[in-house]
Scaffold this active site. Structure first.
Site, PDB file in Angstrom:
ATOM      1  N   ASN A   1     -30.043  29.375  16.286  1.00  0.00           N
ATOM      2  CA  ASN A   1     -30.722  30.413  17.835  1.00  0.00           C
ATOM      3  C   ASN A   1     -31.845  30.598  18.054  1.00  0.00           C
ATOM      4  O   ASN A   1     -32.630  30.856  17.276  1.00  0.00           O
ATOM      5  CB  ASN A   1     -30.049  31.967  17.121  1.00  0.00           C
ATOM      6  CG  ASN A   1     -29.958  32.559  18.059  1.00  0.00           C
ATOM      7  OD1 ASN A   1     -30.072  32.903  19.398  1.00  0.00           O
ATOM      8  ND2 ASN A   1     -30.684  34.402  17.756  1.00  0.00           N
ATOM      9  N   GLY A   2     -31.433  30.033  19.321  1.00  0.00           N
ATOM     10  CA  GLY A   2     -33.106  30.182  19.961  1.00  0.00           C
ATOM     11  C   GLY A   2     -33.294  28.972  20.896  1.00  0.00           C
ATOM     12  O   GLY A   2     -32.208  28.504  21.498  1.00  0.00           O
TER      13      GLY A   2
ATOM     14  N   CYS B   1     -27.875  32.872  20.606  1.00  0.00           N
ATOM     15  CA  CYS B   1     -26.360  31.832  20.118  1.00  0.00           C
ATOM     16  C   CYS B   1     -26.526  33.714  19.266  1.00  0.00           C
ATOM     17  O   CYS B   1     -27.268  33.534  18.827  1.00  0.00           O
ATOM     18  CB  CYS B   1     -26.820  30.915  19.480  1.00  0.00           C
ATOM     19  SG  CYS B   1     -26.662  29.235  20.849  1.00  0.00           S
TER      20      CYS B   1
ATOM     21  N   LEU C   1     -24.126  30.630  22.950  1.00  0.00           N
ATOM     22  CA  LEU C   1     -24.355  31.089  24.544  1.00  0.00           C
ATOM     23  C   LEU C   1     -25.130  28.881  24.931  1.00  0.00           C
ATOM     24  O   LEU C   1     -26.311  29.323  24.225  1.00  0.00           O
ATOM     25  CB  LEU C   1     -25.353  31.761  24.011  1.00  0.00           C
ATOM     26  CG  LEU C   1     -26.111  31.578  26.010  1.00  0.00           C
ATOM     27  CD1 LEU C   1     -24.153  32.372  26.419  1.00  0.00           C
ATOM     28  CD2 LEU C   1     -27.240  33.146  26.363  1.00  0.00           C
TER      29      LEU C   1
ATOM     30  N   THR D   1     -36.925  55.220  20.713  1.00  0.00           N
ATOM     31  CA  THR D   1     -38.399  54.256  22.557  1.00  0.00           C
ATOM     32  C   THR D   1     -36.842  53.157  21.867  1.00  0.00           C
ATOM     33  O   THR D   1     -36.243  53.253  23.264  1.00  0.00           O
ATOM     34  CB  THR D   1     -39.419  53.873  21.265  1.00  0.00           C
ATOM     35  OG1 THR D   1     -40.683  54.900  20.742  1.00  0.00           O
ATOM     36  CG2 THR D   1     -39.477  53.698  22.698  1.00  0.00           C
TER      37      THR D   1
ATOM     38  N   ARG E   1     -33.697  54.157  24.396  1.00  0.00           N
ATOM     39  CA  ARG E   1     -34.215  55.144  25.310  1.00  0.00           C
ATOM     40  C   ARG E   1     -34.532  54.211  26.529  1.00  0.00           C
ATOM     41  O   ARG E   1     -33.985  53.509  27.570  1.00  0.00           O
ATOM     42  CB  ARG E   1     -34.698  55.959  25.354  1.00  0.00           C
ATOM     43  CG  ARG E   1     -35.247  56.880  24.637  1.00  0.00           C
ATOM     44  CD  ARG E   1     -36.495  57.556  24.773  1.00  0.00           C
ATOM     45  NE  ARG E   1     -36.581  58.812  24.678  1.00  0.00           N
ATOM     46  CZ  ARG E   1     -37.350  59.692  24.560  1.00  0.00           C
ATOM     47  NH1 ARG E   1     -38.680  59.718  24.444  1.00  0.00           N
ATOM     48  NH2 ARG E   1     -37.868  60.983  23.824  1.00  0.00           N
TER      49      ARG E   1
END
Length: 581
Positions: free
Chosen positions: A75-76, A2, A51, A315, A318
């Site tokens: 959020n979680g 979320c 979400l 990193t 990529r």
């Protein structure tokens, strides 16, 4: 995942300010496309973009206690929410949301409840009775959180930097395993034995390690929506898929979505990951989905990727790009949650540069440092690359209980010892080496490490470097220290990513959220000292660990994408056991 935004103690409480907060919260809608919520109490706002994974019908946020004097935006996922509800028998719950327990735990235990939570989370809780508030982030920083301060004295919290960077004079990444209270300021709530970096001495018990990981995977099958596993074909993702597939039939999710696990992989055509993932999927009998991308498609997505992941770390960018592209494909199939293999390399010393660890003390300290920094690298990548398309990534290797077990083992067992037949992550491989009921074929269980950005296709990194060389001149790089005095880029690729990042996030505070320093093959700056040769070849690709990877990469011819006309010449000179770029 979320998206949360909290603004506390603002001086302007006008309708225009409310509209502004709604507008800023909307910048997080990709994280939570299912519903939006806003709670306002005097000069405090809690906003939420949802979400829906657990209880999609009634779990809209913000969430409240019985009389709505306590509000929380989360959020979680709280995996032990059912056990916690058993401790809250006197409380009345309005929803089936796993996150509702947070409001009631606060009522029951005050600020000291956070360590009771088993899951990944970032939340802000407002107690309207005295206008106090707390904000907290999970132990490792699997979910993102930023804290900022306005010129009017207001305090801001947001899942992503983009929701507060324009309105806060100063902001920073909220530290994992910490709680911020308006009464007691910032403190660390997560204090496991390994955090002090003292060398542990517990004996290695393969069965204990195996059971701890299986438990970590099983608890993450908690979902009311379709899900799957990100499968690269390497050890970590293959073990996640194997355990999930083995326990699917006994999970609640199987009642809704069936017992066949879905797996997903992405790569350039002919890449190592695609081949390995297909082999694992066939062995496990999963419903496997292969996605392809071209170098040009990856290049075209770079700006959007950097906007979403909010970093200029080479990193991370990529590896984030193929993961970003894959997440969009996954979402198109109606899948909203995936399990992923992040964290294993940090816990067990799985990166190729760990071959050079001089002793168990330095190996252990390096693993501790890597875990503590995960929120700036792999956790950030996994969360924001998937959340960009409204997909949630769960990471069983970063389970609190599993980390405690794995980090209590004498690190001598993690040392790479060819004389004893121990390659990297041997203790994990051995734990799942079951002759009677095998989890994976032997050659997959003992397959050597490929970093994700390498495994999707070696020409991906070469294509990125070539593209950056076309965009950044020698003069630009020579003057980089004047243009970017903080975390000065040392390569044209790094310079190119930095220019994109600065367009989206131009403030000093934004660039300070990104870590810097020398690195080879994903090492910390300290580990660069393990091999004098690395100082001349600082590159985060696994190929930079010269002389370590045992596979002789096949030399490929110049690749050309017929649809785009983008040529990607291979620059990898191949010798047995040595790769030079």
């Amino acid at each position: 995942m979320c998206g949360i935004l909290a603004v506390l103690g603002i001086t302007d409480n006008s309708q225009a300010k409310r509209s502004r907060i709604i507008e800023l919260s909307r910048r997080l809608r990709h994280r939570g496309p299912d519903w939006s919520g806003l709670h306002c109490h005097e000069d405090c706002y809690l906003a939420h973009q949802r979400l829906a994974i657990v209880d999609p019908a009634s779990g809209d946020q913000p969430l409240y206690n019985e009389d709505k004097t306590v509000a929380v935006t989360v959020n979680g996922e709280i995996y032990n929410h059912k056990e916690l509800r058993e401790k809250l028998k006197s409380h009345q719950f309005r929803t089936g949301s796993d996150c509702e327990v947070i409001a009631h735990l606060y009522e029951e235990y005050g600020e000291d409840f956070v360590d009771m939570l088993d899951g990944m989370f970032s939340f802000v809780l407002l107690d309207t009775r005295d206008k106090s508030f707390i904000a907290a982030r999970d132990a490792i920083g699997i979910t993102p959180l930023y804290i900022g301060w306005g010129l009017d004295g207001s305090v801001w919290f947001a899942s992503e930097m983009k929701a507060l960077s324009d309105d806060c004079e100063r902001f920073m990444s909220f530290l994992p395993g910490h709680i911020y209270s308006s009464k007691t300021e910032l403190r660390r709530w997560y204090n496991p034995p390994w955090y002090s970096e003292h060398i542990p001495s517990a004996p290695y018990d393969s069965l204990v390690l195996r059971k701890a990981f299986e438990k970590a995977v099983v608890k993450r099958l908690m979902t009311d929506v379709p899900f799957g596993v990100l499968l690269s074909g390497g050890l970590d993702s293959s073990l996640v898929a194997s355990v999930a597939s083995r326990y699917m039939k006994d999970s609640e999710a199987a009642c809704q979505w069936g017992t066949q696990l879905h797996t997903f992989c992405i790569g350039l055509k002919g890449s190592p990951d695609l081949k390995a993932a297909r082999e694992v999927a066939d062995y496990l009998g999963t419903r496997h989905h292969e996605f392809y991308f071209t170098v040009q498609e990856g290049l075209d997505a770079l700006e959007e990727v950097i906007y979403h992941i909010e970093t200029y770390d080479v990193t991370t960018i990529r590896a984030s790009t193929p993961m970003f592209l894959m997440s969009r494909k996954i979402k198109s199939l109606g899948v909203k949650m995936v399990l992923s293999g992040e964290g294993s390399d940090e816990i067990f010393g799985g990166y190729l540069y760990f071959h050079k660890a001089p002793n168990k003390e330095e190996l252990h300290q390096e693993t501790c440092s890597k875990i503590k920094a995960l929120h700036l690298y792999d956790c950030l990548r996994a969360n924001k690359s998937t959340s960009a398309w409204g997909v949630e990534a769960r990471v069983p290797f970063l389970d609190k209980e599993f980390i405690n077990v794995a980090m209590s083992i004498d690190p001598e067992w993690k040392m790479i010892r060819p004389d004893l037949g121990r390659i990297e992550k041997w203790i994990l491989r051995n734990a799942f080496d079951d002759e009677h009921n095998p989890y994976l074929p032997k050659h997959i269980l003992y397959r050597q490490k490929e970093q994700f950005s390498d495994g999707v296709g070696y020409s991906w990194i070469d294509g990125l470097k070539d593209h950056a060389n076309q965009q950044v001149t020698d003069a630009m790089l020579a003057n980089a220290s004047f243009v970017y005095p903080e975390n000065t880029p040392t390569t044209k690729e790094g310079y190119y990513y930095r220019t994109i990042f600065e367009r989206f996030f131009p403030k000093n505070a934004a660039r300070s959220t990104v870590p810097g320093g020398p690195s080879v093959a994903c090492s910390t700056a300290k580990a660069v000292e393990w091999d004098a040769a690395w100082s001349n070849n600082l590159d985060p690709s696994g190929r930079a660990a010269l002389g370590v990877h045992v596979a002789a990469y096949e030399e490929t011819k110049e690749a050309k994408d017929d649809s785009s006309g983008y040529a990607c010449p291979q620059k990898v000179q191949l010798e047995k056991n040595v790769v030079t770029v």
